[in-house]
Scaffold this active site. Sequence first.
Site, PDB file in Angstrom:
ATOM      1  N   HIS A 116      33.023  26.481  40.051  1.00 35.31           N
ATOM      2  CA  HIS A 116      34.023  26.930  41.039  1.00 35.31           C
ATOM      3  C   HIS A 116      33.590  28.303  41.536  1.00 35.31           C
ATOM      4  CE1 HIS A 116      38.524  27.562  42.214  1.00 35.31           C
ATOM      5  NE2 HIS A 116      37.760  28.405  42.881  1.00 35.31           N
ATOM      6  N   HIS A 154      33.116  30.978  45.169  1.00 41.79           N
ATOM      7  CA  HIS A 154      33.265  31.303  46.589  1.00 41.79           C
ATOM      8  C   HIS A 154      32.061  32.125  47.032  1.00 41.79           C
ATOM      9  CE1 HIS A 154      37.507  30.010  46.633  1.00 41.79           C
ATOM     10  NE2 HIS A 154      37.482  30.433  45.377  1.00 41.79           N
ATOM     11  N   LYS A 157      38.144  19.316  47.818  1.00 42.94           N
ATOM     12  CA  LYS A 157      39.055  20.335  47.301  1.00 42.94           C
ATOM     13  C   LYS A 157      40.447  20.165  47.889  1.00 42.94           C
ATOM     14  CE  LYS A 157      40.272  24.248  45.447  1.00 42.94           C
ATOM     15  NZ  LYS A 157      39.879  24.974  44.243  1.00 42.94           N
ATOM     16  N   HIS A 161      43.580  23.290  43.426  1.00 43.41           N
ATOM     17  CA  HIS A 161      44.262  24.559  43.148  1.00 43.41           C
ATOM     18  C   HIS A 161      45.678  24.180  42.744  1.00 43.41           C
ATOM     19  CE1 HIS A 161      45.144  28.932  43.677  1.00 43.41           C
ATOM     20  NE2 HIS A 161      46.354  28.415  43.627  1.00 43.41           N
ATOM     21  N   HIS A 171      40.636  26.651  37.658  1.00 46.95           N
ATOM     22  CA  HIS A 171      41.105  27.947  37.154  1.00 46.95           C
ATOM     23  C   HIS A 171      42.451  27.844  36.431  1.00 46.95           C
ATOM     24  CE1 HIS A 171      43.149  27.724  41.006  1.00 46.95           C
ATOM     25  NE2 HIS A 171      42.236  28.339  41.709  1.00 46.95           N
ATOM     26  N   ASP A 218      35.274  31.122  39.602  1.00 47.01           N
ATOM     27  CA  ASP A 218      36.155  31.487  40.724  1.00 47.01           C
ATOM     28  C   ASP A 218      35.805  32.886  41.228  1.00 47.01           C
ATOM     29  OD1 ASP A 218      38.097  31.274  42.663  1.00 47.01           O
ATOM     30  OD2 ASP A 218      39.763  31.746  41.317  1.00 47.01           O
TER      31      ASP A 218
HETATM   32  C1  NCD Z   1      40.280  32.571  46.018  1.00 45.77           C
HETATM   33  C2  NCD Z   1      39.639  33.148  47.276  1.00 45.77           C
HETATM   34  O1  NCD Z   1      39.677  34.367  47.461  1.00 45.77           O
HETATM   35  O2  NCD Z   1      39.085  32.381  48.070  1.00 45.77           O
HETATM   36  N1  NCD Z   1      41.166  33.564  45.470  1.00 45.77           N
HETATM   37  C3  NCD Z   1      41.651  33.612  44.211  1.00 45.77           C
HETATM   38  O3  NCD Z   1      42.499  34.478  43.943  1.00 45.77           O
HETATM   39  N2  NCD Z   1      41.263  32.782  43.274  1.00 45.77           N
HETATM   40  C4  NCD Z   1      40.967  31.287  46.342  1.00 45.77           C
HETATM   41  C5  NCD Z   1      41.314  30.457  45.117  1.00 45.77           C
HETATM   42  O4  NCD Z   1      40.420  30.031  44.387  1.00 45.77           O
HETATM   43  O5  NCD Z   1      42.490  30.174  44.890  1.00 45.77           O
HETATM   44 ZN    ZN Z   2      38.661  29.849  43.925  1.00 45.66          ZN
HETATM   45 ZN    ZN Z   3      42.344  28.470  43.782  1.00 40.66          ZN
END
Ligand code: NCD
Ligand code: ZN
Ligand code: ZN
Length: 345
Positions: free
Chosen positions: A14, A16, A100, A137, A175, A247
């Site tokens: 996971h 970003h 997702k 999520h 998460h 995450d």
């Molecule tokens: C994530 C993001 O910034 O894209 N933020 C977070 O707090 N985890 C989005 C997510 O995974 O929910």
């Molecule tokens: Zn995330």
């Molecule tokens: Zn998330």
Amino acid sequence: MTQSLTIRRPDDWHLHLRDGAMMAAVLPETARHFGRAIVMPNLVPPVVRGDDAAAYRERILAALPEGATFQPLMTLYMTETTDPEDVRAAAASGLVTAVKLYPAGATTNSHSGVRDFDKVRGVLEVMAEIGLPMCVHGEVTNHDVDIFDREAVFIETVLDPLRRATPGLRVVMEHITTRDGVNYVRSQEDMGGTITTHHLIINRNHILVGGIKPHYYCLPVAKREEHRLALVEAATSGDAHFFLGTDSAPHPDHLKEHACGCAGVFSATNTMSCLAEVLETAGALDKLEAFASLNGPAFYRLAPNPDTITLTKGDPVAYPAKFPVGEDHVTLFDPGFPLHWRVED
Ligand code: NCD
Ligand code: ZN
Ligand code: ZN
């Protein structure tokens, strides 16, 4: 004597990576240690169709440092108008590894997510049929549900009914932050649960006691200590339901240190050091490989990475506190304790 530990190269289930200048800044941080990562599709605009994922994948590959062998595993962002046949084709070609599900309004860039689950029946049925996992999520968005209860309420009122209505659907609850999440994932077949680095380390006091710490704010928000302990227990149990999904979610500092600071913790750089420290403290360093390198591929029906990394223990490692992104910076997760384990180059 140096202590050292060699494990299969880990993956991040996971992640970003964002796009543009932010991606250029953070991608090398992941590519240094991780073999693969499930790349989240919550760009603006989101990665919805197979074509979007193919183009995003090309941008990631083009931004990789020379010689990097990192492999991005692409995901599609489920909307109420997602075409089941586009999903089927993207999976069949090997382009996407998961879809997702963001409940609309639950987190960063989730406004195009799902409000009415009846509208995605067709997509869910195709996914169950072809065995394509859904990453979720898992938080409700109802204004009358307390933010600390949103994960537990989601399991009971949304996730469990949805899974019962879609036999065979393979789901990763992303998460997880609660004992409820741990217990639910552990008791189910066809389910995995990712656990982040920071949720193994911080509880809600870290965010709020002694002043508000915006860099510890993420969604789902960190809960009470008893929940953190349940996550550590799950990550150190060796149970194949649980695997690493950092995450790691970078945001520029000016948007974190803000009257309405956005959610996300950036942890790609020091995750392996943090995990080794946490698992060693829990007396479970021998479970690091299962959690970070073996359980994830097993769920996704992929082979573990063929190569290994070696961690060594020594004097505390000095990581940069911030990374430059254009005119701004992104702040690295601070675990609040010294990190003695480093990944050898
Ligand atoms: C994530 C993001 O910034 O894209 N933020 C977070 O707090 N985890 C989005 C997510 O995974 O929910
Ligand atoms: Zn995330
Ligand atoms: Zn998330």
